[in-house]
Design a protein around this motif. Structure first.
Motif, PDB file in Angstrom:
ATOM      1  N   ALA A  93      44.209  45.759  27.318  1.00  0.00           N
ATOM      2  CA  ALA A  93      44.164  47.131  27.473  1.00  0.00           C
ATOM      3  C   ALA A  93      44.147  47.803  28.922  1.00  0.00           C
ATOM      4  N   VAL A  94      43.679  47.014  30.174  1.00  0.00           N
ATOM      5  CA  VAL A  94      44.205  47.655  31.515  1.00  0.00           C
ATOM      6  C   VAL A  94      44.018  46.497  32.016  1.00  0.00           C
ATOM      7  N   HIS A  95      45.283  46.769  33.255  1.00  0.00           N
ATOM      8  CA  HIS A  95      45.485  45.539  34.467  1.00  0.00           C
ATOM      9  C   HIS A  95      45.177  46.519  35.664  1.00  0.00           C
ATOM     10  N   LEU A  96      44.589  45.955  36.275  1.00  0.00           N
ATOM     11  CA  LEU A  96      44.170  46.018  37.557  1.00  0.00           C
ATOM     12  C   LEU A  96      44.271  44.961  38.360  1.00  0.00           C
ATOM     13  N   VAL A  97      44.578  45.404  39.656  1.00  0.00           N
ATOM     14  CA  VAL A  97      45.544  44.519  40.656  1.00  0.00           C
ATOM     15  C   VAL A  97      44.845  44.893  42.350  1.00  0.00           C
ATOM     16  N   SER A  98      44.520  44.544  43.067  1.00  0.00           N
ATOM     17  CA  SER A  98      43.989  44.891  45.200  1.00  0.00           C
ATOM     18  C   SER A  98      44.992  44.610  45.361  1.00  0.00           C
ATOM     19  N   ARG A  99      45.291  45.814  46.005  1.00  0.00           N
ATOM     20  CA  ARG A  99      46.952  45.151  47.094  1.00  0.00           C
ATOM     21  C   ARG A  99      46.394  44.139  48.380  1.00  0.00           C
ATOM     22  N   ALA A 100      45.079  43.833  48.379  1.00  0.00           N
ATOM     23  CA  ALA A 100      44.881  42.572  48.764  1.00  0.00           C
ATOM     24  C   ALA A 100      44.991  41.294  48.268  1.00  0.00           C
ATOM     25  N   ALA A 101      44.974  41.560  46.916  1.00  0.00           N
ATOM     26  CA  ALA A 101      44.919  40.605  45.567  1.00  0.00           C
ATOM     27  C   ALA A 101      46.712  40.475  45.890  1.00  0.00           C
ATOM     28  N   VAL A 102      47.507  41.349  46.152  1.00  0.00           N
ATOM     29  CA  VAL A 102      48.823  41.104  46.182  1.00  0.00           C
ATOM     30  C   VAL A 102      49.739  40.139  47.526  1.00  0.00           C
ATOM     31  N   ASP A 103      48.553  40.758  49.128  1.00  0.00           N
ATOM     32  CA  ASP A 103      49.033  40.434  49.754  1.00  0.00           C
ATOM     33  C   ASP A 103      48.718  38.715  49.653  1.00  0.00           C
ATOM     34  N   ARG A 104      47.188  38.193  48.767  1.00  0.00           N
ATOM     35  CA  ARG A 104      47.104  36.489  49.094  1.00  0.00           C
ATOM     36  C   ARG A 104      48.500  36.184  48.176  1.00  0.00           C
ATOM     37  N   ALA A 105      48.749  36.570  47.127  1.00  0.00           N
ATOM     38  CA  ALA A 105      49.814  36.032  46.915  1.00  0.00           C
ATOM     39  C   ALA A 105      51.230  36.248  47.512  1.00  0.00           C
ATOM     40  N   ALA A 106      51.655  37.492  47.866  1.00  0.00           N
ATOM     41  CA  ALA A 106      52.404  36.897  49.320  1.00  0.00           C
ATOM     42  C   ALA A 106      52.150  36.176  50.009  1.00  0.00           C
ATOM     43  N   ALA A 107      51.199  35.619  50.726  1.00  0.00           N
ATOM     44  CA  ALA A 107      50.846  34.646  51.503  1.00  0.00           C
ATOM     45  C   ALA A 107      50.733  32.907  50.869  1.00  0.00           C
ATOM     46  N   GLY A 108      51.095  33.036  49.178  1.00  0.00           N
ATOM     47  CA  GLY A 108      51.061  31.830  48.610  1.00  0.00           C
ATOM     48  C   GLY A 108      50.489  31.397  48.073  1.00  0.00           C
ATOM     49  N   GLU A 109      48.955  32.149  47.767  1.00  0.00           N
ATOM     50  CA  GLU A 109      48.569  32.727  46.262  1.00  0.00           C
ATOM     51  C   GLU A 109      48.038  33.006  45.456  1.00  0.00           C
ATOM     52  N   VAL A 110      48.925  32.143  44.449  1.00  0.00           N
ATOM     53  CA  VAL A 110      49.393  32.895  43.231  1.00  0.00           C
ATOM     54  C   VAL A 110      49.459  32.001  41.812  1.00  0.00           C
ATOM     55  N   PRO A 111      48.999  32.209  41.220  1.00  0.00           N
ATOM     56  CA  PRO A 111      48.734  31.468  40.179  1.00  0.00           C
ATOM     57  C   PRO A 111      50.651  31.603  39.300  1.00  0.00           C
ATOM     58  N   GLU A 112      50.853  30.511  38.946  1.00  0.00           N
ATOM     59  CA  GLU A 112      51.994  29.812  38.280  1.00  0.00           C
ATOM     60  C   GLU A 112      52.379  31.238  37.213  1.00  0.00           C
ATOM     61  N   GLY A 113      53.457  31.603  37.343  1.00  0.00           N
ATOM     62  CA  GLY A 113      54.328  32.071  36.555  1.00  0.00           C
ATOM     63  C   GLY A 113      54.080  33.764  36.385  1.00  0.00           C
ATOM     64  N   CYS A 114      53.224  34.028  38.069  1.00  0.00           N
ATOM     65  CA  CYS A 114      52.823  35.230  39.081  1.00  0.00           C
ATOM     66  C   CYS A 114      53.958  35.134  39.503  1.00  0.00           C
ATOM     67  N   SER A 115      54.173  36.379  39.408  1.00  0.00           N
ATOM     68  CA  SER A 115      54.717  37.450  40.972  1.00  0.00           C
ATOM     69  C   SER A 115      54.108  38.178  42.086  1.00  0.00           C
ATOM     70  N   ALA A 116      54.371  37.708  42.970  1.00  0.00           N
ATOM     71  CA  ALA A 116      53.641  38.753  44.120  1.00  0.00           C
ATOM     72  C   ALA A 116      54.016  39.665  44.277  1.00  0.00           C
ATOM     73  N   ASP A 117      55.473  40.249  44.030  1.00  0.00           N
ATOM     74  CA  ASP A 117      56.969  41.201  44.335  1.00  0.00           C
ATOM     75  C   ASP A 117      56.854  42.164  42.870  1.00  0.00           C
ATOM     76  N   ASP A 118      55.373  41.577  41.776  1.00  0.00           N
ATOM     77  CA  ASP A 118      55.188  42.523  40.575  1.00  0.00           C
ATOM     78  C   ASP A 118      54.261  42.193  39.720  1.00  0.00           C
ATOM     79  N   PRO A 119      53.118  42.489  39.584  1.00  0.00           N
ATOM     80  CA  PRO A 119      52.366  41.979  39.318  1.00  0.00           C
ATOM     81  C   PRO A 119      51.980  42.348  37.310  1.00  0.00           C
ATOM     82  N   ARG A 120      52.630  43.466  37.559  1.00  0.00           N
ATOM     83  CA  ARG A 120      52.841  44.024  36.277  1.00  0.00           C
ATOM     84  C   ARG A 120      51.734  43.826  35.396  1.00  0.00           C
ATOM     85  N   ALA A 121      50.973  44.951  36.813  1.00  0.00           N
ATOM     86  CA  ALA A 121      49.537  46.072  37.067  1.00  0.00           C
ATOM     87  C   ALA A 121      49.351  47.087  36.289  1.00  0.00           C
ATOM     88  N   ASN A 122      48.950  47.896  35.727  1.00  0.00           N
ATOM     89  CA  ASN A 122      48.839  49.086  36.190  1.00  0.00           C
ATOM     90  C   ASN A 122      48.306  50.008  36.310  1.00  0.00           C
TER      91      ASN A 122
END
Length: 181
Positions: A93-122
């Motif tokens: 129903a709801v997708h939550l993401v923290s800014r810290a997770a976005v920062d981790r993804a931008a630094a390379g810690e990102v699941p395959e097929g996911c984007s740090a630019d647009d995590p598509r979270a609500n």
């Protein structure tokens, strides 16, 4: 514990989302979220961003005819919008993401097929240093008036998925609190 930094609604699956200041949240999630799908009118098959990546750049206006015309122009073929119907298996129903997770993804810690630019979270959250939403699986969280139960981490996305326990309104700036175990 933190605060709601941003709210996004994705009226049409596979299209870009719209940022909103407040949203009504019910059992199915944010009102109007992922309510429509894109369909090939000749085959009736769903058209997705995986097969047509240009869809991710189109922001739905809420006008079905205008959105279908814009998509047809972007994709170079006719499409139509159809009601999404029942949620897909495994959808939350709801997708939550923290800014810290976005920062981790931008630094390379990102699941395959996911984007740090647009995590598509609500719901994007501002959390204190060291807080990690992935540790909330199995816990209940209050976002403004809304209570959600964090059920799991997504396979190909950042953050966590949650089911709605108590409906209400959530607003940008609302406090985020863990409630109960």
């Amino acid at each position: 514990m933190g605060s709601v930094a941003q709210l996004s609604v994705y009226p049409v699956k596979s299209l870009a989302g719209r940022t909103v200041g407040a949203a009504e949240v019910g059992p199915a999630g944010l009102a109007g979220d992922r309510a429509w799908i894109v369909v090939d009118p000749a085959t009736g098959e769903r058209v997705t961003v995986k097969a047509s990546p240009a869809m991710a750049e189109v922001v739905a206006t809420g006008d079905g005819e205008a959105d279908a015309a814009t998509l047809a122009a972007v994709l170079g073929r006719p499409v139509r919008l159809a009601r999404a119907g029942a949620p897909q298996p495994g959808a939350a129903a709801v997708h939550l993401v923290s800014r810290a997770a976005v920062d981790r993804a931008a630094a390379g810690e990102v699941p395959e097929g996911c984007s740090a630019d647009d995590p598509r979270a609500n719901v994007v959250l501002d959390l204190p240093d060291g807080a990690d939403e992935r540790s909330w699986v199995g816990r209940t969280l209050r976002l403004g008036e809304v209570e959600v139960h964090v059920t799991r981490t997504p396979k190909h996305c950042l953050g966590v998925y949650a089911e709605v326990r108590s409906a209400g309104t959530v607003r940008t700036g609302d406090p985020v609190e863990l409630v109960g175990p």
